[in-house]
Design an enzyme around this catalytic site. Structure first.
Site, PDB file in Angstrom:
ATOM      1  NE  ARG A 180      96.422   2.288  19.662  1.00  0.00           N
ATOM      2  CZ  ARG A 180      95.559   1.279  19.575  1.00  0.00           C
ATOM      3  NH1 ARG A 180      95.980   0.086  19.201  1.00  0.00           N
ATOM      4  NH2 ARG A 180      94.303   1.469  19.888  1.00  0.00           N
ATOM      5  NE  ARG A 232      88.942   0.909  21.416  1.00  0.00           N
ATOM      6  CZ  ARG A 232      90.216   1.277  21.378  1.00  0.00           C
ATOM      7  NH1 ARG A 232      90.566   2.514  21.706  1.00  0.00           N
ATOM      8  NH2 ARG A 232      91.146   0.422  21.001  1.00  0.00           N
TER       9      ARG A 232
HETATM   10  P1  AP5 Z   1      98.312  -2.717  19.689  1.00  0.00           P
HETATM   11  O1  AP5 Z   1      99.168  -3.792  19.106  1.00  0.00           O
HETATM   12  O2  AP5 Z   1      98.005  -1.553  18.822  1.00  0.00           O
HETATM   13  O3  AP5 Z   1      96.988  -3.360  20.344  1.00  0.00           O
HETATM   14  P2  AP5 Z   1      95.698  -4.032  19.683  1.00  0.00           P
HETATM   15  O4  AP5 Z   1      95.445  -5.309  20.404  1.00  0.00           O
HETATM   16  O5  AP5 Z   1      95.840  -4.092  18.198  1.00  0.00           O
HETATM   17  O6  AP5 Z   1      94.615  -2.991  20.155  1.00  0.00           O
HETATM   18  P3  AP5 Z   1      93.494  -2.202  19.332  1.00  0.00           P
HETATM   19  O7  AP5 Z   1      93.164  -0.982  20.134  1.00  0.00           O
HETATM   20  O8  AP5 Z   1      93.908  -2.001  17.911  1.00  0.00           O
HETATM   21  O9  AP5 Z   1      92.338  -3.219  19.419  1.00  0.00           O
HETATM   22  P4  AP5 Z   1      90.855  -2.929  19.259  1.00  0.00           P
HETATM   23  O10 AP5 Z   1      90.360  -4.299  19.180  1.00  0.00           O
HETATM   24  O11 AP5 Z   1      90.239  -2.059  20.271  1.00  0.00           O
HETATM   25  O12 AP5 Z   1      90.801  -1.976  17.968  1.00  0.00           O
HETATM   26  P5  AP5 Z   1      90.455  -2.286  16.435  1.00  0.00           P
HETATM   27  O13 AP5 Z   1      91.292  -1.404  15.623  1.00  0.00           O
HETATM   28  O14 AP5 Z   1      90.447  -3.731  16.181  1.00  0.00           O
HETATM   29  O15 AP5 Z   1      99.052  -2.207  21.029  1.00  0.00           O
HETATM   30  C1  AP5 Z   1      98.493  -1.164  21.799  1.00  0.00           C
HETATM   31  C2  AP5 Z   1      99.600  -0.240  22.336  1.00  0.00           C
HETATM   32  O16 AP5 Z   1     100.420  -0.966  23.247  1.00  0.00           O
HETATM   33  C3  AP5 Z   1     100.558   0.309  21.266  1.00  0.00           C
HETATM   34  O17 AP5 Z   1     100.910   1.616  21.597  1.00  0.00           O
HETATM   35  C4  AP5 Z   1     101.780  -0.613  21.345  1.00  0.00           C
HETATM   36  O18 AP5 Z   1     102.953   0.072  20.972  1.00  0.00           O
HETATM   37  C5  AP5 Z   1     101.776  -1.004  22.802  1.00  0.00           C
HETATM   38  N1  AP5 Z   1     102.251  -2.348  23.053  1.00  0.00           N
HETATM   39  C6  AP5 Z   1     101.961  -3.472  22.320  1.00  0.00           C
HETATM   40  N2  AP5 Z   1     102.544  -4.555  22.859  1.00  0.00           N
HETATM   41  C7  AP5 Z   1     103.214  -4.122  23.963  1.00  0.00           C
HETATM   42  C8  AP5 Z   1     104.020  -4.766  24.962  1.00  0.00           C
HETATM   43  N3  AP5 Z   1     104.255  -6.099  24.917  1.00  0.00           N
HETATM   44  N4  AP5 Z   1     104.529  -3.993  25.967  1.00  0.00           N
HETATM   45  C9  AP5 Z   1     104.302  -2.651  26.001  1.00  0.00           C
HETATM   46  N5  AP5 Z   1     103.557  -1.989  25.091  1.00  0.00           N
HETATM   47  C10 AP5 Z   1     103.019  -2.711  24.089  1.00  0.00           C
HETATM   48  O19 AP5 Z   1      88.918  -1.791  16.378  1.00  0.00           O
HETATM   49  C11 AP5 Z   1      88.592  -0.421  16.464  1.00  0.00           C
HETATM   50  C12 AP5 Z   1      87.088  -0.233  16.272  1.00  0.00           C
HETATM   51  O20 AP5 Z   1      86.692  -0.716  14.975  1.00  0.00           O
HETATM   52  C13 AP5 Z   1      86.188  -1.009  17.238  1.00  0.00           C
HETATM   53  O21 AP5 Z   1      85.984  -0.305  18.438  1.00  0.00           O
HETATM   54  C14 AP5 Z   1      84.901  -1.133  16.409  1.00  0.00           C
HETATM   55  O22 AP5 Z   1      84.166   0.071  16.396  1.00  0.00           O
HETATM   56  C15 AP5 Z   1      85.432  -1.368  14.999  1.00  0.00           C
HETATM   57  N6  AP5 Z   1      85.610  -2.803  14.690  1.00  0.00           N
HETATM   58  C16 AP5 Z   1      86.789  -3.440  14.413  1.00  0.00           C
HETATM   59  N7  AP5 Z   1      86.570  -4.744  14.166  1.00  0.00           N
HETATM   60  C17 AP5 Z   1      85.238  -4.942  14.282  1.00  0.00           C
HETATM   61  C18 AP5 Z   1      84.405  -6.100  14.179  1.00  0.00           C
HETATM   62  N8  AP5 Z   1      84.918  -7.315  13.906  1.00  0.00           N
HETATM   63  N9  AP5 Z   1      83.076  -5.945  14.388  1.00  0.00           N
HETATM   64  C19 AP5 Z   1      82.543  -4.747  14.649  1.00  0.00           C
HETATM   65  N10 AP5 Z   1      83.269  -3.627  14.790  1.00  0.00           N
HETATM   66  C20 AP5 Z   1      84.625  -3.715  14.609  1.00  0.00           C
HETATM   67 MG    MG Z   2      94.887  -3.108  16.589  1.00  0.00          MG
END
Ligand code: AP5
Ligand code: MG
Length: 214
Positions: free
Chosen positions: A127, A171
């Site tokens: 990504r 993660r």
């Molecule tokens: P993408 O759409 O970016 O995936 P995503 O599901 O949004 O994945 P994230 O990594 O953002 O989820 P996450 O839950 O780990 O992170 P978050 O930011 O929430 O797609 C991923 C990749 O695949 C991209 O390159 C895309 O182009 C590609 N792709 C998508 N669909 C595709 C397909 N169909 N085919 C091929 N390729 C595809 O959290 C980050 C951090 O924040 C956490 O670790 C934590 O520390 C903190 N945090 C966030 N929310 C909380 C909470 N509620 N409580 C406590 N801590 C939190």
């Molecule tokens: Mg995301």
């Protein structure tokens, strides 16, 4: 069909929550509430008064751990207060957050994007994101027209700091421990719709709109 959809997108890191959340929001005129993006915009916020392992949200994020509930709940309640229809992405991530959410709002669709772990690691380590506007790319599956340059705003494309293989593995471990029980909880209440997150982003989007409109 406008603003009466309250959608919760659940799924492991890399399942496509951000990719599909943006598209659903554009399709139905919804707000996107993404705790990950909100926290990335506040990585250096001083939370030392909480007396937890790190003094900033960024400390938890770069380690792949969850940011404390009090910080995250506050973000969500503020965002919900201004939203009618919304897509919620990245929250709730543990059972306490799920209970808190149930006290704040009802949900119309609780959707689990199902993607096998072997696919997730490649999606996350490949990504890239725009440093200016946040647009998301993938080095193999969705590259920008010009390497390193955002198609949408011309900004610089970078790797998220938590997308290294080591942090990705952590993660995924935290997801299994803390967030998979949230998915089970909604499954047990009968609220959960499960959608395959494999195939192209267009294929996944079609599955989601079919579900929301059915
Ligand atoms: P993408 O759409 O970016 O995936 P995503 O599901 O949004 O994945 P994230 O990594 O953002 O989820 P996450 O839950 O780990 O992170 P978050 O930011 O929430 O797609 C991923 C990749 O695949 C991209 O390159 C895309 O182009 C590609 N792709 C998508 N669909 C595709 C397909 N169909 N085919 C091929 N390729 C595809 O959290 C980050 C951090 O924040 C956490 O670790 C934590 O520390 C903190 N945090 C966030 N929310 C909380 C909470 N509620 N409580 C406590 N801590 C939190
Ligand atoms: Mg995301």
């Amino acid at each position: 069909m406008t603003d009466d959809h309250r959608v919760l997108l659940l799924g492991p890191p890399g399942a496509g929550k951000g990719t599909q959340g943006k598209r659903l929001a554009a399709e139905y005129g919804l707000d996107v509430i993404t705790t990950g993006d909100a926290l990335r915009n506040n990585k250096e916020m001083d939370i030392s008064e909480l007396d937890v392992a790190y003094d900033t949200p960024g400390g938890f994020m770069d380690a792949g751990e969850l940011v404390p509930d009090t910080v995250v709940n506050e973000i969500v309640v503020t965002a919900l207060s201004g939203a009618e229809g919304f897509v919620l992405d990245g929250y709730p991530r543990n059972l306490d957050q799920a209970e808190y959410l149930s006290e704040q709002t009802a949900l119309d669709h609780v959707v689990f994007l199902d993607v096998p772990e072997s696919v997730l690691v490649d999606r996350l380590t490949g990504r890239r994101v725009c440093d200016d506007c946040g647009a998301t790319y993938h080095v193999d599956f969705d590259p920008p027209a010009e390497a390193g340059v955002c198609d949408e705003c011309g900004g610089e494309i970078v790797q998220r700091e938590d997308d290294t293989e080591e942090t990705v593995r952590e993660r995924l471990r935290v997801y299994e421990e803390e967030t998979a029980p949230v998915v089970d909880h909604y499954r047990e209440t009968g609220a959960l719709a499960e959608v395959s997150g494999e195939g192209s982003p267009d294929d996944v989007f079609d599955r989601l709109t079919d579900l929301i409109e059915s």
